[in-house]
Write a protein that holds these residues in place. Structure first.
Motif, PDB file in Angstrom:
ATOM      1  N   VAL A  18       0.841  -1.196   0.000  1.00  0.00           N
ATOM      2  CA  VAL A  18       0.000   0.000   0.000  1.00  0.00           C
ATOM      3  C   VAL A  18       0.875   1.244   0.000  1.00  0.00           C
ATOM      4  N   LEU A  19       1.898   1.236   0.802  1.00  0.00           N
ATOM      5  CA  LEU A  19       2.818   2.370   0.883  1.00  0.00           C
ATOM      6  C   LEU A  19       3.464   2.640  -0.470  1.00  0.00           C
ATOM      7  N   ARG A  20       3.944   1.614  -1.109  1.00  0.00           N
ATOM      8  CA  ARG A  20       4.628   1.773  -2.400  1.00  0.00           C
ATOM      9  C   ARG A  20       3.689   2.203  -3.519  1.00  0.00           C
ATOM     10  N   GLN A  21       2.400   1.888  -3.395  1.00  0.00           N
ATOM     11  CA  GLN A  21       1.423   2.327  -4.406  1.00  0.00           C
ATOM     12  C   GLN A  21       1.310   3.841  -4.435  1.00  0.00           C
ATOM     13  N   HIS A  22       1.556   4.469  -3.305  1.00  0.00           N
ATOM     14  CA  HIS A  22       1.387   5.914  -3.197  1.00  0.00           C
ATOM     15  C   HIS A  22       2.676   6.690  -3.409  1.00  0.00           C
ATOM     16  N   LEU A  23       3.736   5.994  -3.770  1.00  0.00           N
ATOM     17  CA  LEU A  23       5.010   6.651  -4.028  1.00  0.00           C
ATOM     18  C   LEU A  23       5.262   6.732  -5.528  1.00  0.00           C
ATOM     19  N   PRO A  24       5.955   7.768  -5.946  1.00  0.00           N
ATOM     20  CA  PRO A  24       6.335   7.813  -7.364  1.00  0.00           C
ATOM     21  C   PRO A  24       7.287   6.650  -7.671  1.00  0.00           C
ATOM     22  N   SER A  25       7.304   6.211  -8.915  1.00  0.00           N
ATOM     23  CA  SER A  25       8.145   5.073  -9.274  1.00  0.00           C
ATOM     24  C   SER A  25       9.629   5.405  -9.118  1.00  0.00           C
ATOM     25  N   GLU A  26       9.997   6.636  -9.378  1.00  0.00           N
ATOM     26  CA  GLU A  26      11.382   7.085  -9.209  1.00  0.00           C
ATOM     27  C   GLU A  26      11.383   8.202  -8.187  1.00  0.00           C
ATOM     28  N   LEU A  27      12.040   7.983  -7.095  1.00  0.00           N
ATOM     29  CA  LEU A  27      12.118   8.959  -6.025  1.00  0.00           C
ATOM     30  C   LEU A  27      13.507   9.591  -6.049  1.00  0.00           C
ATOM     31  N   ALA A  28      13.566  10.895  -6.208  1.00  0.00           N
ATOM     32  CA  ALA A  28      14.853  11.593  -6.282  1.00  0.00           C
ATOM     33  C   ALA A  28      15.592  11.473  -4.952  1.00  0.00           C
ATOM     34  N   ASP A  29      16.907  11.285  -5.036  1.00  0.00           N
ATOM     35  CA  ASP A  29      17.720  11.214  -3.820  1.00  0.00           C
ATOM     36  C   ASP A  29      17.609  12.483  -2.998  1.00  0.00           C
ATOM     37  N   THR A  30      17.293  13.588  -3.641  1.00  0.00           N
ATOM     38  CA  THR A  30      17.189  14.872  -2.944  1.00  0.00           C
ATOM     39  C   THR A  30      15.799  15.146  -2.378  1.00  0.00           C
ATOM     40  N   ASP A  31      14.899  14.196  -2.487  1.00  0.00           N
ATOM     41  CA  ASP A  31      13.571  14.344  -1.866  1.00  0.00           C
ATOM     42  C   ASP A  31      13.703  13.898  -0.404  1.00  0.00           C
ATOM     43  N   TYR A  32      14.403  14.727   0.371  1.00  0.00           N
ATOM     44  CA  TYR A  32      14.768  14.371   1.743  1.00  0.00           C
ATOM     45  C   TYR A  32      13.560  14.131   2.634  1.00  0.00           C
ATOM     46  N   ASP A  33      12.526  14.927   2.447  1.00  0.00           N
ATOM     47  CA  ASP A  33      11.327  14.788   3.271  1.00  0.00           C
ATOM     48  C   ASP A  33      10.715  13.397   3.105  1.00  0.00           C
ATOM     49  N   THR A  34      10.581  12.959   1.881  1.00  0.00           N
ATOM     50  CA  THR A  34       9.994  11.641   1.622  1.00  0.00           C
ATOM     51  C   THR A  34      10.906  10.533   2.138  1.00  0.00           C
ATOM     52  N   HIS A  35      12.209  10.652   1.904  1.00  0.00           N
ATOM     53  CA  HIS A  35      13.145   9.631   2.399  1.00  0.00           C
ATOM     54  C   HIS A  35      13.103   9.551   3.926  1.00  0.00           C
ATOM     55  N   TYR A  36      13.020  10.708   4.572  1.00  0.00           N
ATOM     56  CA  TYR A  36      12.960  10.749   6.033  1.00  0.00           C
ATOM     57  C   TYR A  36      11.696  10.042   6.542  1.00  0.00           C
TER      58      TYR A  36
END
Length: 166
Positions: A18-36
């Protein structure tokens, strides 16, 4: 007949899907908020390798550096890697723009890592630092009491003022 609702327990795998369904397929390394935030979610689900990956990326951001490194250390402690956790905590402790509450938290984490490694005098030193600045913080009083009772060797050279604080 009374109504009995069906309860469906969600597994970690289902939660991850479910979590992965709501994420973009490619997540930028600089998207710190999402990575956090992903790092937090993975850590809470016990998926330590995934948490470490995401928190390592988030730690590249000055805004997330200290909290990401602190959680990275906690992941390493959960993974029975106290020495690695200790190094990570010191990295966070020596970061720029650290605040007093973050220092207290890191001193506590450092003390628990030293304790896990069996380095009781260093653990005591860091628990004492926490107790000196934030009396009543977590279980510091109990930890100090336990350390005081467990290390009563009269031949011990500890307490001689030669402890080095990093």
């Amino acid at each position: 007949m009374p109504y009995t609702p069906r309860v469906h327990a969600i597994t970690r795998l289902e939660c991850l899907q479910v979590l992965r369904q709501h994420l973009p397929s490619e997540l930028a390394d600089t998207d710190y908020d999402t990575h956090y935030n992903l790092g937090i979610a993975y850590k809470e689900m016990g998926m330590l390798d995934d948490a470490v990956r995401e928190l390592t990326l988030a730690a590249e951001s000055p805004s997330y550096r200290i909290s990401s490194l602190t959680m990275l250390g906690q992941c390493k402690m959960q993974g029975e890697k106290a020495a690695e956790a200790l190094a990570t905590y010191f990295k966070a402790l020596h970061s720029e723009n650290i605040h007093g509450d973050e220092q207290i938290s890191l001193h506590y984490e450092i003390a628990t890592a030293y304790l896990k490694m069996g380095v009781k005098e260093e653990a005591r030193s860091y628990f004492e630092k926490v107790n000196g600045t934030a009396p009543g913080y977590r279980d510091v009083s109990a930890q100090l009491k336990a350390l005081g009772e467990s290390d009563s060797d009269p031949g011990d050279a500890s307490g001689n003022g030669n402890t080095i604080f990093l």
